[in-house]
Structure formats: C-alpha cells, structure tokens
Motif scaffolding. Sequence first.
Motif, short mmCIF file in Angstrom:
data_model
loop_
_atom_site.label_atom_id
_atom_site.label_comp_id
_atom_site.label_asym_id
_atom_site.label_seq_id
_atom_site.Cartn_x
_atom_site.Cartn_y
_atom_site.Cartn_z
N UNK A 48 0.82 -1.20 0.00
CA UNK A 48 0.00 0.00 0.00
C UNK A 48 0.86 1.27 0.00
N UNK A 49 0.44 2.25 -0.78
CA UNK A 49 1.20 3.51 -0.83
C UNK A 49 1.46 4.08 0.56
N UNK A 50 2.66 4.60 0.73
CA UNK A 50 3.05 5.17 2.01
C UNK A 50 3.84 4.21 2.88
N UNK A 51 3.73 2.91 2.62
CA UNK A 51 4.47 1.91 3.39
C UNK A 51 5.85 1.70 2.75
N UNK A 52 6.84 1.39 3.58
CA UNK A 52 8.20 1.19 3.07
C UNK A 52 8.24 0.10 2.01
N UNK A 53 7.50 -0.99 2.23
CA UNK A 53 7.51 -2.10 1.26
C UNK A 53 7.01 -1.61 -0.10
#
Length: 167
Positions: A48-53
């Motif tokens: 998901x956007x915003x997550x480091x992954x």
Amino acid sequence: MTVKAVSFVAKSGTGKTTLLEKVIGHLKERGYKVGVVKHDAHRFDIDHPGKDSHRLTAAGADTMLISSPEKLALVKKHAASPPIEELLSTYFSDVDIVLTEGFKKSSMPKIELNRQERSTTLLCRGEEHDPSLVAVASDGKLELDVPVLDLNDADMVADFIETKFLM
C-alpha cells in the motif's frame, strides 16, 4: 516429497471462502499444519502507498520480502502466474495439506461446491468431465460418481479431507 493439496472450486458466490475458513479451523483443531493458496484472476495489491515495502517495490525491486517475528510476506513480480505445482513445491513443504481456492483448470484433486439456489449445474460434471474431482459439497441431493458431502457441514468436509489425504 510431494505436497498434499486439494482445491475448492465453484462458481462465484457459492461460498468457497466461508467453507474454507471453517474447514481450516477444524483441521487446525486436529493438529494439522494447513497452507492456503487463493487464486485471483484479477490484479491484487498487498503493498500500500506510504508503506516502506510499497516504496521499495515502486523503486523497482523485482522481489521484496518483509519479515517480522510473527510472519513474512513476499512480493514477487512475474510475467505470468506460476503453475500451482511450482507454488506448492516452493512455498509449502512445511505443511501437512494445502487447500486452494480456485485453480479449476489444474490437475489437482478438487472438491466442487454446489449451492442449489446459485446453480443446479456443476463445473466438473457438466459439459466437461474432470477426472480430478474427488467430491462435491452441496446443499442439494445429487447422484454422482464421487462422494456428495453436506455443504453446510464443514466438519464433514474436514473429515473427508483428513481421511482421503492425511491418513
């Protein structure tokens, strides 16, 4: 070692996920290690956007694994869905049984779900005769060449899987 697996197949809206949830619970209560593979014919995203992954895969990583003390998740880009047999041998050697949802075109053993209000015809015993069908779980009376299980009795379905694949 061959990974033991059975696929739950049905027309959309029949209740595959609901039955699988209950069967998994029954098998876990009996002490089995259970793996699950959900086939998705559409695109999905667990990043998901915003997550480091997400940032790392968006940067171009072809494989990204996130790990914690409790679990791990793997995001691996590929041009086409790998064969189910490859997924089973690569990721599921540590479980007693893998239950899959979908994969109706595979040669894996299948339990077809049939909800009479949804459809009176079967995928595996309709226009085509799928030799890998091992049972049908239905809420109606059917005369078939394979066992007919009660769709509303997850314990019965778990008993069948245990007897057929785990003993």
